[in-house]
Design a protein around this motif. Structure first.
Motif, PDB file in Angstrom:
ATOM      1  N   ASP A 176      34.864  28.304  70.622  1.00 53.08           N
ATOM      2  CA  ASP A 176      35.495  27.276  69.994  1.00 53.08           C
ATOM      3  C   ASP A 176      37.126  27.744  69.431  1.00 53.08           C
ATOM      4  O   ASP A 176      38.088  27.223  69.374  1.00 53.08           O
ATOM      5  CB  ASP A 176      35.068  27.048  68.376  1.00 53.08           C
ATOM      6  CG  ASP A 176      33.901  26.250  68.318  1.00 53.08           C
ATOM      7  OD1 ASP A 176      33.689  25.329  69.270  1.00 53.08           O
ATOM      8  OD2 ASP A 176      32.692  26.400  67.432  1.00 53.08           O
ATOM      9  N   GLY A 228      34.185  23.076  71.105  1.00 54.42           N
ATOM     10  CA  GLY A 228      33.595  23.841  71.939  1.00 54.42           C
ATOM     11  C   GLY A 228      32.333  23.354  72.547  1.00 54.42           C
ATOM     12  O   GLY A 228      32.087  23.596  73.703  1.00 54.42           O
ATOM     13  N   GLU A 262      44.165  29.212  78.160  1.00 55.01           N
ATOM     14  CA  GLU A 262      43.177  29.055  77.126  1.00 55.01           C
ATOM     15  C   GLU A 262      41.602  29.256  77.844  1.00 55.01           C
ATOM     16  O   GLU A 262      40.684  29.470  77.011  1.00 55.01           O
ATOM     17  CB  GLU A 262      43.215  28.055  76.278  1.00 55.01           C
ATOM     18  CG  GLU A 262      43.138  26.707  76.866  1.00 55.01           C
ATOM     19  CD  GLU A 262      43.314  25.429  75.970  1.00 55.01           C
ATOM     20  OE1 GLU A 262      42.431  24.201  76.277  1.00 55.01           O
ATOM     21  OE2 GLU A 262      43.651  25.616  74.967  1.00 55.01           O
ATOM     22  N   LYS A 314      39.307  29.766  74.984  1.00 51.26           N
ATOM     23  CA  LYS A 314      38.342  28.756  74.827  1.00 51.26           C
ATOM     24  C   LYS A 314      37.293  28.645  75.882  1.00 51.26           C
ATOM     25  O   LYS A 314      36.562  27.852  76.140  1.00 51.26           O
ATOM     26  CB  LYS A 314      39.029  27.585  74.548  1.00 51.26           C
ATOM     27  CG  LYS A 314      39.742  27.339  73.357  1.00 51.26           C
ATOM     28  CD  LYS A 314      40.536  25.981  73.029  1.00 51.26           C
ATOM     29  CE  LYS A 314      41.087  26.218  71.864  1.00 51.26           C
ATOM     30  NZ  LYS A 314      42.062  24.889  71.296  1.00 51.26           N
TER      31      LYS A 314
END
Length: 559
Positions: A227, A240, A450, A505
């Motif tokens: 997340d 997530g 990310e 992420k």
């Protein structure tokens, strides 16, 4: 294709998969309210082995944790024919706290050493890997097996998820006010928290075509994500979980799915998050199942146990009812029922989430198609490296000069290179080390991504935080366990801190080895980057045995 050869569950409900399945079909549970249990001053509800069961499961020379794992693995092995002493057979142990109940005793062994003891019992020769990734450990372990088998490093994988309930664990969950004083009620409007449970669950996977008979299940794909939101609370919108589900649903017709097996902890925020993720992924019409009302939350065993029970029920065309559910209590649209339902479909999803912001998803099917999880043979390149111990730091081979040593060294690096991130001072030593090493690493590369994954290895788990938490709960007359201290007894929290600090992420996974084994580490790294959606990886060794004794050797790797 990756096939399921055999399974077993050892729990308070039974010692075989079929015994457990029949108990669940009958609506049974061993969830009981415990008062003044082993000095815990507050009541709680849990599913625990009784004294007779513990006696029957006990194996001389092994702890309860190790004994129930051995019993489960033995039963699973008895139902299939694999060469356990072959260098092509891997053992993966999934757990959150392993032998932590023995922390004050001479019998205590680290998770990696415990896994080696279990492996030696069966004559397994390969290096065991311990998956310690909070509540998603059992799903993570299956994904790891899938990758290593798909890449051809091994032919068979014995995956065992196991945890036992201890005062250490109960005190920690009590500190979060997350335990229910009554039987849990997943997704219900009157849910008040989770129940704990203990169990061992084993699934044996193979990249051969040995699986035969009625239950020819295949593990098709799996994915994990973070997340990057909070180390102890899920992303409210299920970001997530959505990313993990999205990856396993590539190429899948949702109409072919029978059900979605949820985490369903019966906590206020997790159930709400899961419902939002399910709704956002257009899975609202798909029947869901949740098994915590039968077993409680079995921690490192949960992802394996719930997968096995779901497969067994689907062999009979059954979608199990959600025990404890009466009235919907989440805002995301979900298809849930307390009553048993039927299905003629042959595939299902498993989703799960945990502390540290981690999320996981699996796709299982009884269809005969090849595995959906494709392997990418791209060449890997190490861009940068950071090495830290209590006395020195080097970046890409160049020594950096600081005056401090031990934890003072990390504070000095923080002040010079990080500065404005006050959360740093609240972290345990493992997380501080992880954040400092990652800061120095990412500074060498201006690119940000990310989707960067973080896969780290260590030997000592979270032993420094474990000792501190264990010491804090010994005085029963002053029982005030700290939620922040307990949180850091999950070693994957260090990876969660990295994900939050650097907005990463991609997946985050922590693996524990009995010793630093470069060959096994390289297999895990290669197999992870051989699968979709991982193009950049922060990986390496990070271990702490004391506030002033630590080591980090991490790399930034790209395809």
């Amino acid at each position: 294709m990756i096939s399921v050869l055999s399974t077993n569950i050892v729990s308070p409900l039974g010692v075989t998969t079929d015994e457990n399945y029949r108990a669940v079909r009958n609506g049974n549970s061993k969830l009981v309210r415990y008062n003044d249990w082993r000095g815990i001053p507050e009541p709680f509800v849990a599913s625990l082995f009784d004294a007779n069961q513990r006696k029957e499961l006990h194996i001389d020379g092994f702890t309860l944790f190790e004994s129930i794992a051995i019993n489960s693995i033995h039963e699973a092995l008895s139902k299939c024919a694999i060469d356990v002493d072959s260098p092509r057979t891997l053992f993966i142990l999934s757990t959150t706290k392993a032998n932590v109940d023995e922390l004050d005793n001479e019998q205590y062994t680290s998770p990696g050493a415990s896994a080696r003891k279990i492996a030696n019992y069966f004559g397994l020769k390969t290096e065991p890997v311990v998956v310690c990734n909070a509540c998603i450990s059992g799903v993570d372990a299956q994904i790891l097996a899938l990758r290593l088998l798909n890449c051809g490093f091994y032919d068979n994988a014995i995956v065992c998820g196991v945890d036992v309930v201890t005062p250490f664990i109960v005190a920690g969950f009590l500190s979060f006010k997350s335990l229910s004083m009554t039987e849990c009620r997943p997704f219900d409007i009157d849910r008040t928290g989770l129940n704990l449970g203990e169990a061992a669950a084993t699934i044996i996977l193979s990249n051969s075509n040995h699986a035969t008979g009625k239950s020819k299940w295949q593990l098709c794909s799996g994915a994990m994500s973070n997340d990057a939101y909070h180390v102890s609370a899920p992303s409210p919108k299920g970001d997530g979980s959505c990313r993990a589900l999205e990856q396993v649903l590539i190429g899948v017709n949702i109409n072919d799915l029978a059900l979605l097996s949820t985490h369903g902890t019966a906590t206020m925020f997790n159930d709400q998050m899961e419902s939002k993720a399910i709704d956002r992924m257009s899975l609202a019409e798909l029947p869901i199942s949740a098994l915590k009302g039968y077993y409680g939350h079995t921690l490192g065993a949960a992802g394996v146990l719930e997968t096995i029970i779901t497969m067994r029920a689907m062999d009979d065309g059954i979608i199990l009812g959600v025990r404890g559910f009466e009235e919907i209590g989440v805002s995301g649209k979900i298809n849930i029922s307390a009553k048993e339902r039927t299905t003629d479909k042959h595939s299902f999803l498993k989703m799960i989430s945990g502390f540290g912001g981690c999320n996981g998803a699996l796709l299982y099917s009884k269809r005969t198609a090849s595995s959906i999880d494709m392997v990418d043979r791209s060449i890997l390149h190490t861009q940068h490296n950071v090495k830290i111990n209590q006395q020195s730091i080097s970046v890409d081979g160049e020594c950096l000069h600081f005056s401090g040593t031990g934890k003072a060294l990390l504070t000095e690096v923080y002040k010079e290179h990080i500065g404005e991130y006050p959360k740093f001072h609240k972290m345990d030593i493992l997380s501080k080390l992880a954040v400092v090493a990652t800061e120095l690493l990412v500074k060498q590369n201006a690119e940000s991504c990310e989707d960067t994954a973080v896969i780290l290895f260590n030997r000592s788990s979270s032993i420094v935080a474990d000792r501190k938490h264990n010491e804090s709960i010994k005085d029963k007359d002053n029982f005030y366990p700290s939620p922040s201290l307990f949180l850091y007894t999950l070693p994957n929290i260090a990876l969660g801190e990295i994900a939050i600090k650097f907005s990463l992420k991609g997946e985050t996974s922590l693996y524990i080895l009995d010793h630093r084994n470069e060959e096994v580490m390289q297999q895990v790294i290669t197999s992870a980057m051989s699968h979709a959606n991982i193009s950049r990886l922060i990986t390496g060794w990070i271990d702490c045995t004391d506030d002033d004794c630590f080591e980090a050797d991490i790399h930034l790797i790209i395809k």
